[in-house]
Design a protein around this motif. Structure first.
Motif, PDB file in Angstrom:
ATOM      1  N   GLU A  44       8.375  -9.501 -10.516  1.00 37.93           N
ATOM      2  CA  GLU A  44       6.846  -8.999  -9.812  1.00 37.93           C
ATOM      3  C   GLU A  44       6.083  -8.350 -11.262  1.00 37.93           C
ATOM      4  O   GLU A  44       5.065  -8.473 -11.476  1.00 37.93           O
ATOM      5  CB  GLU A  44       7.179  -7.859  -9.049  1.00 37.93           C
ATOM      6  N   SER A 138       4.668  -9.685  -0.735  1.00 33.21           N
ATOM      7  CA  SER A 138       3.271  -9.792  -1.318  1.00 33.21           C
ATOM      8  C   SER A 138       2.723 -11.205  -0.549  1.00 33.21           C
ATOM      9  O   SER A 138       1.444 -11.436  -0.739  1.00 33.21           O
ATOM     10  CB  SER A 138       2.561  -9.566  -2.399  1.00 33.21           C
ATOM     11  N   CYS A 144       2.481  -6.785  -6.004  1.00 32.14           N
ATOM     12  CA  CYS A 144       1.838  -5.531  -5.922  1.00 32.14           C
ATOM     13  C   CYS A 144       1.336  -4.892  -7.152  1.00 32.14           C
ATOM     14  O   CYS A 144       0.252  -4.349  -7.387  1.00 32.14           O
ATOM     15  CB  CYS A 144       2.822  -4.474  -5.367  1.00 32.14           C
ATOM     16  N   GLN A 147      -1.840  -6.611  -8.556  1.00 30.39           N
ATOM     17  CA  GLN A 147      -3.032  -5.964  -7.548  1.00 30.39           C
ATOM     18  C   GLN A 147      -3.302  -4.554  -8.549  1.00 30.39           C
ATOM     19  O   GLN A 147      -4.684  -4.412  -8.392  1.00 30.39           O
ATOM     20  CB  GLN A 147      -2.552  -5.656  -6.207  1.00 30.39           C
ATOM     21  N   GLN A 258      -1.825  -4.838  -0.801  1.00 29.50           N
ATOM     22  CA  GLN A 258      -1.545  -6.063   0.223  1.00 29.50           C
ATOM     23  C   GLN A 258      -0.060  -6.368   0.465  1.00 29.50           C
ATOM     24  O   GLN A 258       0.174  -6.757  -1.029  1.00 29.50           O
ATOM     25  CB  GLN A 258      -2.344  -7.246  -0.022  1.00 29.50           C
ATOM     26  N   GLY A 259       0.555  -6.424   1.458  1.00 26.67           N
ATOM     27  CA  GLY A 259       1.909  -6.730   1.325  1.00 26.67           C
ATOM     28  C   GLY A 259       2.573  -5.835   2.035  1.00 26.67           C
ATOM     29  O   GLY A 259       2.275  -4.792   2.654  1.00 26.67           O
TER      30      GLY A 259
END
Ligand code: G1P
Length: 297
Positions: A44, A138, A144, A147, A258-259
């Motif tokens: 990530e 996500s 994440c 974002q 979002q996720g």
């Protein structure tokens, strides 16, 4: 403003909630389907543009270092048997030489203490912090941290601190850092101003039901606050407390990302993550679904 290129991964915790599994194995090496939790967090971060990876480890965590290194014996055996796919999987987690640093936290004294242990490795700029326990799916969109960095860089007054947020049941506030929300951005309702935050408040004292998830962007002022080594909730040095001291001094935002977040520090969250990720696996989804449907449970 300099881009965020450094991330800290605090991985020195004891993992007592997963005993006996974590007696000799780091909890961050627990696999969700076929990948250890720490690898999801590292991937990530890499997707978000992180180039420097700092692991704050502790005793008994050397499996993490080995995971992100060559395994000559394994690679030799895979190559000899022509198992190219497995070979490239085994090599896929190698970083550029010099991109990974390990610093040892001698005693687990809280998240703030772990982060502070990395103080000499960061320059005078904002860094990301990722807690591998919090696995965030996500749904094939940007991760994440990606974002968060996108929002952080597009703020009208860039800089300051940012945390990932999610709504929790009011009865659950005692398990999280909870923010006191200010105004929501006019242009983006998922971006919330942070007016205060408190670590693990009981429900009747919680300033909201917006909980901090284990993704942070922190500016150097937070490290300066951590120097005081003040103990907070659970008699631990809390990152939340040092972040709280920066409110009003620098911009501070929370992002309702979002996720879906899985609490892989708990057995139930970990099991849910395994089912959710297996359901996205082409060869596992159907057999698992049919087994669940027909099983005696
Ligand atoms: C830590 C933080 C807490 C945050 C949580 C997210 O707590 O201290 O503020 O809400 O991670 O998972 P821990 O779960 O390590 O007790």
């Amino acid at each position: 403003m300099a881009k965020i290129k450094t991330a800290i991964f605090p991985v020195g915790g004891l993992g007592t909630r997963f005993l006996p599994a974590t007696k000799a194995m780091p909890k961050e090496m627990l696999p969700v389907v076929d990948k250890p939790l720490i690898q999801y967090a590292v991937e990530e971060a890499a997707e978000a543009g992180i180039e420097q990876f700092i692991f704050v480890t502790g005793r008994g965590k050397s499996a993490i270092e080995d995971h992100f290194d060559h395994s000559f014996e394994l690679e030799h055996a895979l190559a000899a048997h022509g198992k190219e796919e497995a070979l490239s999987l085994s090599r896929s987690m190698l970083h550029k030489p010099g991109a990974v640093t390990y610093v040892r936290q001698q005693e687990p004294a809280g998240l703030g203490h772990a982060v502070w242990c990395a103080r000499h490795l960061i320059k005078d700029q904002a860094v990301a912090i990722l807690l591998a326990d919090d696995l965030i799916d996500s749904n094939s969109g940007p991760g994440c941290l990606s974002q968060m960095i996108a929002q952080y860089e597009s703020l009208s007054h860039p800089g300051g601190n940012m945390v990932a947020l999610m709504e929790v049941e009011p009865a659950e506030t005692q398990s999280y850092g909870i923010i006191q929300p200010g105004v929501r951005s006019e242009h983006n309702s998922s971006l919330v101003e942070v007016k205060g935050l408190v670590e693990k408040p009981s429900p009747h004292l919680a300033p909201s039901n917006l909980a901090v998830v284990g993704r942070y962007i922190v500016e150097p002022g937070v490290f300066a606050e951590l120097e005081s080594q003040e103990r907070g909730a659970g008699n631990e040095i809390q990152l939340t407390d040092s972040l709280a001291k920066r409110v009003g001094k620098v911009p501070f935002h929370g992002l309702l990302f979002q996720g879906e977040r899985f609490d892989c520090g708990s057995k139930l969250g970990f099991l849910k993550a395994n089912v959710a990720y297996a359901m996205q696996h082409t060869s596992l989804a159907e057999p698992l679904k049919s087994w669940l449907k027909n099983s005696r449970f």
